[in-house]
Scaffold this motif. Structure first.
Motif, PDB file in Angstrom:
ATOM      1  N   LEU A 177      -4.636   6.398   9.607  1.00 21.31           N
ATOM      2  CA  LEU A 177      -4.334   6.491   8.181  1.00 21.31           C
ATOM      3  C   LEU A 177      -2.862   6.191   7.909  1.00 21.31           C
ATOM      4  O   LEU A 177      -2.528   5.462   6.966  1.00 21.31           O
ATOM      5  N   LEU A 178      -1.981   6.733   8.732  1.00 17.16           N
ATOM      6  CA  LEU A 178      -0.547   6.509   8.539  1.00 17.16           C
ATOM      7  C   LEU A 178      -0.147   5.068   8.843  1.00 17.16           C
ATOM      8  O   LEU A 178       0.859   4.576   8.324  1.00 17.16           O
ATOM      9  N   LYS A 179      -0.922   4.375   9.657  1.00 17.95           N
ATOM     10  CA  LYS A 179      -0.656   2.961   9.942  1.00 17.95           C
ATOM     11  C   LYS A 179      -1.115   2.074   8.790  1.00 17.95           C
ATOM     12  O   LYS A 179      -0.790   0.899   8.725  1.00 17.95           O
ATOM     13  N   GLY A 180      -1.849   2.653   7.833  1.00 17.41           N
ATOM     14  CA  GLY A 180      -2.268   1.904   6.656  1.00 17.41           C
ATOM     15  C   GLY A 180      -3.736   1.544   6.622  1.00 17.41           C
ATOM     16  O   GLY A 180      -4.194   0.833   5.725  1.00 17.41           O
ATOM     17  N   ILE A 181      -4.495   2.027   7.591  1.00 15.86           N
ATOM     18  CA  ILE A 181      -5.934   1.760   7.598  1.00 15.86           C
ATOM     19  C   ILE A 181      -6.583   2.533   6.453  1.00 15.86           C
ATOM     20  O   ILE A 181      -6.291   3.712   6.235  1.00 15.86           O
ATOM     21  N   SER A 182      -7.479   1.892   5.762  1.00 15.29           N
ATOM     22  CA  SER A 182      -8.155   2.480   4.603  1.00 15.29           C
ATOM     23  C   SER A 182      -8.972   3.711   5.001  1.00 15.29           C
ATOM     24  O   SER A 182      -9.753   3.658   5.964  1.00 15.29           O
ATOM     25  N   VAL A 196       7.646   3.240  11.712  1.00 10.03           N
ATOM     26  CA  VAL A 196       6.636   2.279  12.181  1.00 10.03           C
ATOM     27  C   VAL A 196       6.461   1.194  11.109  1.00 10.03           C
ATOM     28  O   VAL A 196       6.128   1.494   9.969  1.00 10.03           O
ATOM     29  N   LYS A 197       6.696  -0.040  11.506  1.00  8.15           N
ATOM     30  CA  LYS A 197       6.596  -1.171  10.575  1.00  8.15           C
ATOM     31  C   LYS A 197       5.174  -1.746  10.584  1.00  8.15           C
ATOM     32  O   LYS A 197       4.422  -1.556  11.532  1.00  8.15           O
ATOM     33  N   LYS A 198       4.854  -2.491   9.531  1.00  4.80           N
ATOM     34  CA  LYS A 198       3.518  -3.080   9.390  1.00  4.80           C
ATOM     35  C   LYS A 198       3.163  -3.961  10.592  1.00  4.80           C
ATOM     36  O   LYS A 198       2.038  -3.970  11.066  1.00  4.80           O
ATOM     37  N   ILE A 215     -13.574   8.550  18.271  1.00  7.40           N
ATOM     38  CA  ILE A 215     -12.597   8.642  19.363  1.00  7.40           C
ATOM     39  C   ILE A 215     -12.247   7.283  19.960  1.00  7.40           C
ATOM     40  O   ILE A 215     -11.593   7.207  21.001  1.00  7.40           O
ATOM     41  N   SER A 216     -12.652   6.221  19.268  1.00  8.63           N
ATOM     42  CA  SER A 216     -12.295   4.868  19.733  1.00  8.63           C
ATOM     43  C   SER A 216     -12.103   3.944  18.526  1.00  8.63           C
ATOM     44  O   SER A 216     -12.786   2.940  18.381  1.00  8.63           O
ATOM     45  N   ILE A 217     -11.170   4.298  17.674  1.00  4.65           N
ATOM     46  CA  ILE A 217     -10.877   3.522  16.468  1.00  4.65           C
ATOM     47  C   ILE A 217      -9.991   2.330  16.842  1.00  4.65           C
ATOM     48  O   ILE A 217      -8.939   2.505  17.452  1.00  4.65           O
ATOM     49  N   ASN A 218     -10.431   1.133  16.474  1.00  6.32           N
ATOM     50  CA  ASN A 218      -9.653  -0.076  16.740  1.00  6.32           C
ATOM     51  C   ASN A 218      -9.703  -0.976  15.514  1.00  6.32           C
ATOM     52  O   ASN A 218     -10.757  -1.159  14.925  1.00  6.32           O
ATOM     53  N   ASN A 219      -8.533  -1.522  15.146  1.00  9.75           N
ATOM     54  CA  ASN A 219      -8.450  -2.383  13.981  1.00  9.75           C
ATOM     55  C   ASN A 219      -7.384  -3.442  14.240  1.00  9.75           C
ATOM     56  O   ASN A 219      -6.187  -3.166  14.164  1.00  9.75           O
ATOM     57  N   LYS A 220      -7.844  -4.644  14.553  1.00 10.17           N
ATOM     58  CA  LYS A 220      -6.942  -5.738  14.907  1.00 10.17           C
ATOM     59  C   LYS A 220      -6.003  -6.089  13.757  1.00 10.17           C
ATOM     60  O   LYS A 220      -4.808  -6.334  13.969  1.00 10.17           O
ATOM     61  N   ARG A 221      -6.531  -6.120  12.545  1.00 11.08           N
ATOM     62  CA  ARG A 221      -5.708  -6.490  11.381  1.00 11.08           C
ATOM     63  C   ARG A 221      -4.509  -5.559  11.209  1.00 11.08           C
ATOM     64  O   ARG A 221      -3.426  -5.993  10.840  1.00 11.08           O
ATOM     65  N   HIS A 222      -4.714  -4.292  11.491  1.00 10.48           N
ATOM     66  CA  HIS A 222      -3.632  -3.313  11.350  1.00 10.48           C
ATOM     67  C   HIS A 222      -2.869  -3.072  12.659  1.00 10.48           C
ATOM     68  O   HIS A 222      -2.031  -2.183  12.720  1.00 10.48           O
ATOM     69  N   MET A 271       0.840  -1.187   0.000  1.00  9.65           N
ATOM     70  CA  MET A 271       0.000   0.000   0.000  1.00  9.65           C
ATOM     71  C   MET A 271       0.883   1.247   0.000  1.00  9.65           C
ATOM     72  O   MET A 271       1.855   1.331   0.738  1.00  9.65           O
ATOM     73  N   LYS A 272       0.541   2.200  -0.843  1.00  6.26           N
ATOM     74  CA  LYS A 272       1.349   3.421  -0.905  1.00  6.26           C
ATOM     75  C   LYS A 272       1.083   4.298   0.311  1.00  6.26           C
ATOM     76  O   LYS A 272      -0.025   4.317   0.853  1.00  6.26           O
ATOM     77  N   ALA A 273       2.128   4.989   0.749  1.00  5.04           N
ATOM     78  CA  ALA A 273       2.019   5.849   1.932  1.00  5.04           C
ATOM     79  C   ALA A 273       1.085   7.018   1.649  1.00  5.04           C
ATOM     80  O   ALA A 273       1.072   7.575   0.552  1.00  5.04           O
ATOM     81  N   ILE A 274       0.323   7.380   2.652  1.00  5.36           N
ATOM     82  CA  ILE A 274      -0.594   8.513   2.528  1.00  5.36           C
ATOM     83  C   ILE A 274       0.207   9.814   2.602  1.00  5.36           C
ATOM     84  O   ILE A 274       1.198   9.912   3.322  1.00  5.36           O
ATOM     85  N   THR A 275      -0.197  10.805   1.856  1.00  3.55           N
ATOM     86  CA  THR A 275       0.535  12.076   1.794  1.00  3.55           C
ATOM     87  C   THR A 275      -0.048  13.104   2.760  1.00  3.55           C
ATOM     88  O   THR A 275      -1.179  12.941   3.254  1.00  3.55           O
ATOM     89  N   LYS A 276       0.701  14.163   2.960  1.00  2.43           N
ATOM     90  CA  LYS A 276       0.231  15.270   3.803  1.00  2.43           C
ATOM     91  C   LYS A 276      -1.077  15.836   3.240  1.00  2.43           C
ATOM     92  O   LYS A 276      -2.028  16.073   3.987  1.00  2.43           O
ATOM     93  N   LYS A 277      -1.123  16.018   1.939  1.00  2.18           N
ATOM     94  CA  LYS A 277      -2.328  16.567   1.291  1.00  2.18           C
ATOM     95  C   LYS A 277      -3.527  15.651   1.532  1.00  2.18           C
ATOM     96  O   LYS A 277      -4.641  16.118   1.791  1.00  2.18           O
ATOM     97  N   GLU A 278      -3.310  14.333   1.454  1.00  2.00           N
ATOM     98  CA  GLU A 278      -4.408  13.379   1.681  1.00  2.00           C
ATOM     99  C   GLU A 278      -4.867  13.388   3.141  1.00  2.00           C
ATOM    100  O   GLU A 278      -6.062  13.270   3.415  1.00  2.00           O
ATOM    101  N   LEU A 279      -3.927  13.526   4.077  1.00  2.00           N
ATOM    102  CA  LEU A 279      -4.293  13.618   5.497  1.00  2.00           C
ATOM    103  C   LEU A 279      -5.191  14.832   5.729  1.00  2.00           C
ATOM    104  O   LEU A 279      -6.255  14.729   6.339  1.00  2.00           O
TER     105      LEU A 279
END
Length: 196
Positions: free
Chosen positions: A63-68, A46-48, A82-89, A1-9
């Motif tokens: 977003l920077l961790k790679g979450i869609s 930060v590694k995958k 305020i409580s985002i959790n994603n086990k896969r990531h 997955m390509k890294a998210i950019t400042k503009k995208e953030l």
């Protein structure tokens, strides 16, 4: 997955502001802004397989961790901003000030006991960094050589009171990253009151 950019953030948070103003989000949102460059630099390390523990202001971290962005928007629209959790990531956040600190320490201890090279990255605001929980977790991680890095996101405010005025100021401890930024949005919301 390509890294998210400042503009995208920045664009992502602007979309959240629009949805908030359009009354599509019916719960608290804590927006990021002004800290993109610092976070992009930090997340280069930060590694995958690393774990990220975040706070109530977690959109950029996720977003920077790679979450869609699509998945994240859905979570925000489902009132979990305020409580985002994603086990896969390997991503966990808590709306409780300092709430994820002890959990991050437990994850760091587990990684050390397993003998793996994965790391834990834990993000807190400058107010949480003044709490006893933070001080205890830093000591425990340091004394036990845990693979944990603490990042203090310092906007100079504890909610809306200058942190230095509320808590005083101390020097940063080893293994702590602190960066300063000027926030763009107020502590909660986007600066416009909405009647639901």
């Amino acid at each position: 997955m390509k890294a998210i950019t400042k503009k995208e953030l920045i664009g992502f948070e602007k979309d959240i502001v629009r949805m908030y103003l359009d009354k599509k989000i019916m719960s608290p949102v804590h927006l990021s802004g002004g800290n993109e460059d610092a976070l992009i630099r930090i997340f280069k390390d930060v590694k995958k397989k690393d774990w990220v523990f975040s706070c109530h202001r977690s959109h950029y971290h996720a977003l920077l961790k790679g979450i869609s962005p699509r998945w994240l928007k859905k979570e925000i629209l489902n009132n979990r901003s305020i409580s985002i959790n994603n086990k896969r990531h390997r991503f966990f956040s808590s709306a409780i000030v300092g709430g994820c600190l002890p959990i991050a320490i437990g994850a760091g201890l587990a990684l050390k006991l397993k003998g793996v090279s994965d790391r834990v990255w834990v993000f807190v605001g400058d107010m949480a960094a003044e709490t006893g929980t933070f001080q205890e977790c830093v000591k425990y991680a340091g004394r036990n050589s845990l693979p944990v890095t603490f990042i203090i996101e310092d906007n100079g405010l504890s909610v809306d009171t200058p942190t230095a005025k509320a808590w005083g100021r101390e020097r940063a401890k080893p293994r702590i990253i602190r960066y300063n930024y000027k926030r763009i949005y107020p502590h909660q919301g986007c600066g416009t009151w909405i009647n639901f």
